[in-house]
Structures are given as C-alpha cells and as structure tokens.
Design an enzyme around this catalytic site. Structure first.
Site, PDB file in Angstrom:
ATOM      1  N   HIS A   1       0.830  -1.212   0.000  1.00  0.00           N
ATOM      2  CA  HIS A   1       0.000   0.000   0.000  1.00  0.00           C
ATOM      3  C   HIS A   1       0.863   1.261   0.000  1.00  0.00           C
ATOM      4  O   HIS A   1       0.550   2.226  -0.695  1.00  0.00           O
ATOM      5  CB  HIS A   1      -0.937   0.006   1.213  1.00  0.00           C
TER       6      HIS A   1
ATOM      7  N   HIS B   1      -0.353 -11.284  -4.962  1.00  0.00           N
ATOM      8  CA  HIS B   1       1.032 -10.855  -4.761  1.00  0.00           C
ATOM      9  C   HIS B   1       2.041 -11.857  -5.318  1.00  0.00           C
ATOM     10  O   HIS B   1       3.053 -11.468  -5.896  1.00  0.00           O
ATOM     11  CB  HIS B   1       1.295 -10.628  -3.274  1.00  0.00           C
TER      12      HIS B   1
END
Length: 305
Positions: free
Chosen positions: A78, A265
C-alpha cells in the site's frame, strides 16, 4: 525533463500492523537521486536496509514481504502504491517493526503523509521501464500479463464465489492513469476480507490487527461496515491498488499495460521476475520534454521546511 522525485521533509506516522497486531511507527525521509525506495528496520541493531525490488520479495502470503536474510518488512504494497501514484522515486522508509502499519486499509493515509511532507523534484531524469512486447504467465486459472501501451494502464478481474460478488459488484475494472487520478480513483480503496476466513487466519498468526477500522468485512451475504463502500467497485479497485504497489518493485515507473485475472502478490512477483529476466521484452527510457511524455504526475506541492 521529467525529473526524479523525493520528499521535501521528514514525516512520521504510527499505526497497528494488520497481521502482527502490534504498534509500529514509520518515518519517511528524503533520499538522494537513484536511491530508489529503501526500507530500514530501525528497531534492529545494526539497522537493516532492504531495497524495494522484486528480487527481494521473500514471502507473498496475504501481503508482499521484503526479506534480507531472515529480516522481514511485510505489507509494503500500500505504501509502495502511494509512492508509485505520486511518482516518488527515492525515499527511505524507517519502520520499528517487521510490518508496515495498515492505517485504514488503503493507500489514502500514505498519500496524505507524502503530500504533507511535500514533493521535491531532483536534478536527474526519471527512468521508466517501457514494455516492448506482450508477456504473460499463468498459474492454473490465474494469469497476469504485460503488453505495450503508451502510458500506464491497469486492468484487473476478481472472481469470488460469494453472493455479494455474483450479484451486484463489478468484477473487472480498467484504469488508464493518463486520464484518471490515482489519488481520487484508487488510493482510498480498502483491503477486504471474509468473516468466514477470519478465525482460520488468526490461527495462522495472521490478521491479528484486522478490524472494520482497517478493512472491509464481508459476511455470508453483505458488507458489515456501517459506512458501506467508498467506491461502488471498491473491491476490484483495491486489487488494482495492490497491483500498482507490487509493480513498483520493478524499481521504476512503468510505461505499459498490466492485466491481472485473479492474480495476487505471488503471481505479480513472478511476472516481474520473469519480465526482468527477459531483456528483450523491456527497455529503460527517459523523457527530456515533459510535454511529449505519455505519463504525467501531479505537480509537486511546495511545503515550507
């Protein structure tokens, strides 16, 4: 010339980590040209530096984790997404724990921190990685790909077997960042999780800091957060936010199109490593004339020191 960027001032924040559930502080510092993004575990003696590069990703269980030997910095995606969205090339990120605090589950608080610190252009050209040919990897029914595009565009598709996703919410979104604002359209999209998985995750020592203050909670039928969603398609937009952060582990901003189908991911990182190993699929470029560049960033916000 499109120049490299760093922060104008030092700024810090404190929050709870998503998986460890501990309190952690981050301190963002300006960094010299060509430094890249460097995470520093300042709670260790000696301090351990880990560069934000695809080759340093050591774990992708529910987050992107950078590792050096046995030292970890988890949940970096993030913050990296915010750096990418604002065009920050060089910064030191000091952290007092093995995980970046989750804040509100989006990149919004990190965007606010960066903008509050101020953005400073540096006297060196910004290096982009330009995709020259289509490149795709698969894992079962999941896949992720790059292809040439004169700008930066991200398309993502999610597919969950859940009434909320089957009936009412957008599964696919495409964001062309040459015409849409990362800050307005993506940065505030929060991570989400299913209550049915919560106890399983905690038994694995994961999601110990999760709450409706930092995630969208979904039961068998609906969103449980009282305030609802920030965007109609917040779920898929958060996956785009994650992807933007993961892609920044190339070490440079991207000129090209990314497309992910149920990717995460792990697959994002495999795509980056495969791309970097294929020297014919990409090239470094710089732009002497800002007006001819296919990518633009918000103008630096001047903040007095």
């Amino acid at each position: 010339m499109i120049r490299q960027r760093t922060l104008k001032n030092v700024i810090k924040a404190t929050g709870i980590t998503l998986h460890g559930g501990e309190r952690a502080e981050i301190i963002l510092h300006p960094a010299p040209v060509n430094s890249g993004i460097i995470f520093r575990r300042i709670d260790l003696d000696p301090v351990v530096d880990i560069r934000a590069l695809a080759e340093n990703v050591g774990d992708t269980t529910l987050s992107t984790t950078l590792m050096k030997d046995k030292v970890r910095v988890s949940t970096v995606e993030h913050l990296l997404s915010a750096f990418a969205g604002l065009g920050i090339d060089n910064a030191f990120v000091d952290v007092t724990a093995s995980e970046i605090p989750i804040m509100d589950g989006s990149a919004g608080p990190f965007v606010f921190l960066i903008q509050s610190a101020g953005i400073e252009e540096q006297n060196a050209p910004k290096r982009f990685i330009r995709i020259k040919r289509k490149f795709k990897i698969k894992d079962g029914d999941k896949w992720a790909s790059f292809e040439p595009f004169n700008g930066f565009k991200v398309t993502f598709t999610i597919d969950f077997d859940h009434p909320l996703f089957n009936k009412s919410h957008t599964k696919t979104a495409t964001l062309d960042f040459s015409s849409l604002s990362y800050v307005k359209e993506v940065s505030r999209a929060r991570t989400f999780g299913f209550m049915a998985d919560f106890e399983k995750l905690q038994a694995m020592n994961l999601a110990r800091g999760a709450s409706m203050d930092n995630a969208i909670a979904i039961d068998d039928f609906r969103v449980l957060n009282e305030d609802g969603l920030r965007y109609e398609n917040e779920f898929v937009k958060h996956k785009i936010l994650d992807a933007v952060g993961d892609l920044y582990l190339l070490g440079s901003s991207l000129i090209g199109s990314f497309n992910g189908y149920k990717s995460g991911h792990a697959l994002n990182n495999k795509l980056l490593r495969a791309l970097l190993a294929n020297k014919e699929a990409w090239e470094f470029v710089t732009f002497e004339d800002r007006n001819t560049s296919p990518i633009s960033y918000i103008r630096p916000i001047l903040v007095e020191a």
